[in-house]
Scaffold this motif. Structure first.
Motif, PDB file in Angstrom:
ATOM      1  N   TYR A 187       0.855  -1.194   0.000  1.00  0.00           N
ATOM      2  CA  TYR A 187       0.000   0.000   0.000  1.00  0.00           C
ATOM      3  C   TYR A 187       0.887   1.238   0.000  1.00  0.00           C
ATOM      4  CZ  TYR A 187       0.965   0.026   5.060  1.00  0.00           C
ATOM      5  OH  TYR A 187       1.568   0.036   6.278  1.00  0.00           O
TER       6      TYR A 187
ATOM      7  N   GLU B 206      -3.647   8.674  -1.960  1.00  0.00           N
ATOM      8  CA  GLU B 206      -4.404   7.849  -2.900  1.00  0.00           C
ATOM      9  C   GLU B 206      -4.590   6.498  -2.231  1.00  0.00           C
ATOM     10  OE1 GLU B 206      -2.820   7.701  -6.850  1.00  0.00           O
ATOM     11  OE2 GLU B 206      -1.963   9.702  -6.662  1.00  0.00           O
TER      12      GLU B 206
ATOM     13  N   GLU C   9      -4.816   3.165  -2.252  1.00  0.00           N
ATOM     14  CA  GLU C   9      -4.547   2.106  -3.226  1.00  0.00           C
ATOM     15  C   GLU C   9      -3.756   0.983  -2.575  1.00  0.00           C
ATOM     16  OE1 GLU C   9      -2.678   1.485  -7.721  1.00  0.00           O
ATOM     17  OE2 GLU C   9      -2.717   3.477  -6.789  1.00  0.00           O
TER      18      GLU C   9
ATOM     19  N   LEU D  52      -8.898   1.651  -4.083  1.00  0.00           N
ATOM     20  CA  LEU D  52      -8.560   0.752  -5.190  1.00  0.00           C
ATOM     21  C   LEU D  52      -7.774  -0.448  -4.680  1.00  0.00           C
ATOM     22  CD1 LEU D  52      -7.294   3.236  -7.950  1.00  0.00           C
ATOM     23  CD2 LEU D  52      -9.596   2.306  -7.655  1.00  0.00           C
TER      24      LEU D  52
ATOM     25  N   THR E 288      -5.757  -3.596  -6.578  1.00  0.00           N
ATOM     26  CA  THR E 288      -5.353  -4.290  -7.792  1.00  0.00           C
ATOM     27  C   THR E 288      -4.859  -5.686  -7.404  1.00  0.00           C
ATOM     28  OG1 THR E 288      -3.113  -3.349  -7.671  1.00  0.00           O
ATOM     29  CG2 THR E 288      -4.736  -2.177  -8.995  1.00  0.00           C
TER      30      THR E 288
ATOM     31  N   THR F  48      -8.928  -4.971 -11.075  1.00  0.00           N
ATOM     32  CA  THR F  48      -8.967  -3.800 -10.206  1.00  0.00           C
ATOM     33  C   THR F  48     -10.349  -3.687  -9.581  1.00  0.00           C
ATOM     34  OG1 THR F  48      -7.364  -2.595 -11.576  1.00  0.00           O
ATOM     35  CG2 THR F  48      -8.694  -1.296 -10.056  1.00  0.00           C
TER      36      THR F  48
ATOM     37  N   LYS G 155     -12.832  -1.223  -7.366  1.00  0.00           N
ATOM     38  CA  LYS G 155     -13.014   0.174  -6.981  1.00  0.00           C
ATOM     39  C   LYS G 155     -14.194   0.284  -6.024  1.00  0.00           C
ATOM     40  CE  LYS G 155     -11.208   1.986 -11.375  1.00  0.00           C
ATOM     41  NZ  LYS G 155     -11.464   2.888 -12.535  1.00  0.00           N
TER      42      LYS G 155
END
Length: 304
Positions: A140, A146, A148, A169, A171, A176, A178
């Protein structure tokens, strides 16, 4: 085996002394050479010494210094080649932090790997929680402006704090996910990636395609590694993530199916149901319920 494989092999044997197959393999490896015996003795000494070091907060330099002071000077000077020092540091980090943490240079990613044989959890900078099965590796962003996360291998259950200003997000391989705020599970297998939604709604993206999943029926999708195809199999996946949530929910389920899930969750060889009650349909909900209590409740429901 290369150096990393040898270190991992020794750590695996040290963490699982009751496994006969691993210990047999270790004994065979030790018999191959005197050098193997010396290396094992050194790493075992490090293993025992490192156990006394407080786990958190952890400073590598200070930890290594403290560990070095506990070792016999002769052993430290005579035999520790550079790669062995790296291996020893790996043992130290494994014990001190419970799992493996490291920062990827350049892009400010922090990576975490769960310890062998353990379920683990971490809290992200935005207070979102991630529960991980053994062998899971994820990364992370350090600053997390952000939101993600990269799931690199294994299986993780995400409990995401809602933030209307910032989507979250995840991945995983070619997929991916969301979300804004929800609870969902992502699992990477050799041929596919699986996503299950338990609360809220997510959108799953792969190969230019998109599928929206919400909690309730039809809450699972898979993405094939071969063709990026998103598939939407039908089934009951309500208890697939009980390992993370400790919630078991059965709605009008046959008793033999309930028994099978209970056995798997509590790591039992089986939960027996008498023949005439196997197809009896029951409704049962358990939350953080100890094994003995869960089995007593199951038996009481069957007798009703």
């Amino acid at each position: 085996m290369n150096n990393n494989d040898i270190t991992g092999f020794i750590i695996d044997c040290l963490t699982d002394p009751g496994n006969r197959d691993k210990q047999a393999a270790l004994n065979k490896w030790l018999e191959e050479s005197e050098e193997n015996q010396h290396l094992y003795a050194e790493l075992k000494q490090l293993w025992i010494a490192a156990a006394a070091i407080p786990p958190m907060p952890f400073n590598v330099d200070e930890g290594w210094q403290e560990l070095s002071e506990q070792m016999a000077p002769a052993a430290r000077v005579k035999r520790m080649s550079p790669w062995k020092i790296v291996a020893a540091a790996a043992v130290l980090l494994f014990l001190a932090a419970g799992g493996w943490w490291w920062q990827t240079s350049g892009d400010d990613w922090i990576t975490y790997a769960t310890p062998t044989g353990d379920i683990d959890s971490i809290t992200l900078p935005d207070s979102s929680m991630i529960h991980m099965k053994a062998g899971t590796v994820l990364a992370y962003r350090k600053l997390f402006k952000e939101r993600e996360v990269k799931l690199l291998q294994g299986e993780a259950y995400f409990d995401v704090v809602k933030d209307p200003q910032r989507q979250f997000l995840v991945t995983a391989d070619k997929s991916t996910v969301k979300v804004l705020g929800t609870a969902f599970n992502v699992r990477i297998e050799s041929t596919f990636t699986e996503v299950i939604v338990f609360e809220g709604k997510i959108s799953l993206h792969s190969g230019g395609k998109k599928l929206v999943l919400s909690s309730g029926s039809g809450n699972l999708a898979t993405v094939s590694r071969n063709d990026d195809e998103i598939r939407h199999p039908i089934g009951n996946y309500s208890n697939q993530c009980a390992w993370a949530t400790n919630d078991l929910v059965f709605e009008n389920e046959e008793a033999e199916n309930v028994a099978s899930v209970l056995a798997a969750h509590y790591h039992l060889s089986e939960v027996k149901v008498v023949e005439n009650l196997r197809h009896k349909r029951i409704t049962l909900r358990l939350h953080n319920t100890p094994q003995d209590e869960a089995l007593e409740i199951f038996a009481a429901v069957l007798d009703q």
